[in-house]
Design an enzyme around this catalytic site. Structure first.
Site, PDB file in Angstrom:
ATOM      1  N   GLU A 127       2.203  -3.633  -2.632  1.00 32.07           N
ATOM      2  CA  GLU A 127       3.007  -5.146  -2.585  1.00 32.07           C
ATOM      3  C   GLU A 127       3.224  -5.767  -4.216  1.00 32.07           C
ATOM      4  OE1 GLU A 127       1.104  -6.703   1.548  1.00 32.07           O
ATOM      5  OE2 GLU A 127      -0.124  -7.076  -0.264  1.00 32.07           O
TER       6      GLU A 127
ATOM      7  N   ILE B 232       0.960  -6.530  -8.902  1.00 35.44           N
ATOM      8  CA  ILE B 232       1.426  -5.337  -8.205  1.00 35.44           C
ATOM      9  C   ILE B 232       0.167  -4.672  -7.660  1.00 35.44           C
ATOM     10  CG2 ILE B 232       2.488  -3.000  -8.856  1.00 35.44           C
ATOM     11  CD1 ILE B 232       3.961  -4.279 -11.248  1.00 35.44           C
ATOM     12  N   GLU B 233       0.083  -4.508  -6.453  1.00 36.06           N
ATOM     13  CA  GLU B 233      -0.900  -3.984  -5.841  1.00 36.06           C
ATOM     14  C   GLU B 233      -0.553  -2.242  -5.531  1.00 36.06           C
ATOM     15  OE1 GLU B 233      -3.625  -5.429  -4.638  1.00 36.06           O
ATOM     16  OE2 GLU B 233      -3.141  -7.612  -4.753  1.00 36.06           O
ATOM     17  N   ILE B 234      -1.223  -1.717  -6.227  1.00 32.17           N
ATOM     18  CA  ILE B 234      -0.886  -0.019  -6.060  1.00 32.17           C
ATOM     19  C   ILE B 234      -1.841   0.508  -5.063  1.00 32.17           C
ATOM     20  CG2 ILE B 234      -0.756   0.150  -8.458  1.00 32.17           C
ATOM     21  CD1 ILE B 234      -3.309   1.648  -8.672  1.00 32.17           C
TER      22      ILE B 234
END
Length: 300
Positions: A206, A263-265
């Site tokens: 996300e 930024i969610e990896i």
């Protein structure tokens, strides 16, 4: 020659230091700067690629269990250094833009998650904060049990802090900027006129891209967020009517009035580190993010 950075391992603070020394020795284009220290006096290091007046910053591992973001950023730094040597277009880009990496904001917390509490003089306090458990996989906070991404001075007072005491996650602390790691990154950000910032977290695939912004700030952030979403394949997240505040992205958007992205990896895996077997996918999705943001500076 092989790569210096091996991101497909438990990426420790000591490995980070070794890799930084090797990279800065090998690449004249990469500069190291100590921007502060953790509670237990581990160095917070920033790496600079490029000499341009315009600047972008990427940071990782605000949260202890999210150490794979540090490996990603170090991998990215080496990849860009190689391209800087080989590609005239990249050399031109970094004459106009400086790209800063702060790969590990929370080195004490990362070390706790990976290696446990035995090496910390706060061992008994850490076990108590962790409800008696000696397993720290789910730990997000720094070594004092304070969530570093709830520490920035943007609506800190309104955060619904039901924890109210040091804990593995979510405790906002007794006041904003109480923690040295946060103060270091905050001051570093004030000293540089960053056009954009990307804060790497995990997990969920996300991108959080706005807080309570409006007008030109909202419009420019949305355009860039859409480019990041197209590049990574990640979902853009709307914050809803009552976002909690206290995060770096919240503060940067509202006070610096420029775009910032969380930024969610990795696929969502719950309150544990993202497994290493996802790394190839994560790398493919994110390896061009820094270049995208650097190039966007020239259009700004």
């Amino acid at each position: 020659m092989g790569n210096i950075v091996n991101p497909k391992q438990v990426y420790r603070y000591t490995q980070l230091l070794d890799d930084i020394n090797l990279l800065t020795s090998k690449y004249d284009s990469l500069e190291k700067r100590v921007i502060g220290y953790s509670v237990n006096h581990r160095k917070l290091i920033a790496l600079r690629l490029g000499t341009g007046k315009k600047a972008v910053m990427l940071n990782g591992a605000h949260h202890a269990r999210e150490w794979l973001t540090s490996a990603l950023l170090m991998n990215m730094a080496e990849y860009y250094c190689k391209r800087h040597e080989d590609e005239e277009e990249i050399r031109k880009l970094f004459k106009e833009v400086s790209l800063w990496f702060v790969p590990m904001v929370n080195p004490d917390g990362v070390t706790l998650v990976q290696d446990g509490a035995d090496q910390f003089h706060q061992k008994n306090e850490l076990i108590k904060m962790n409800d008696g458990s000696v397993h720290y996989d789910g730990w997000k906070a720094n070594i004092r049990g304070i969530d570093l991404n709830r520490q920035y001075p943007m609506d800190w007072e309104t955060i619904d802090d039901q924890i109210r005491k040091p804990a593995p996650a979510m405790f906002k602390g007794k006041k904003p900027l109480s923690e040295p790691e946060v103060r270091s990154l905050y001051q570093f950000s004030l000293e540089h006129n960053f056009a954009f910032v990307a804060c790497y977290h995990s997990s969920g695939e996300e991108i959080f891209w706005q807080y309570k912004s409006s007008g030109a700030v909202y419009d420019s952030a949305k355009k860039l967020a859409e480019k990041l979403a197209a590049l990574t394949g990640y979902r853009l997240v709307e914050p809803g009517p009552n976002p909690s505040g206290g995060g770096f992205t919240d503060w940067f958007i509202m006070v610096q009035k420029r775009p910032s992205f969380t930024i969610e990896i990795g696929p969502y895996v719950g309150p544990v580190p993202v497994p290493l077997h996802y790394y190839d996918k994560i790398w493919k999705e994110n390896k061009e993010v820094g270049l995208l943001l650097a190039k966007a500076c020239l259009q700004n």
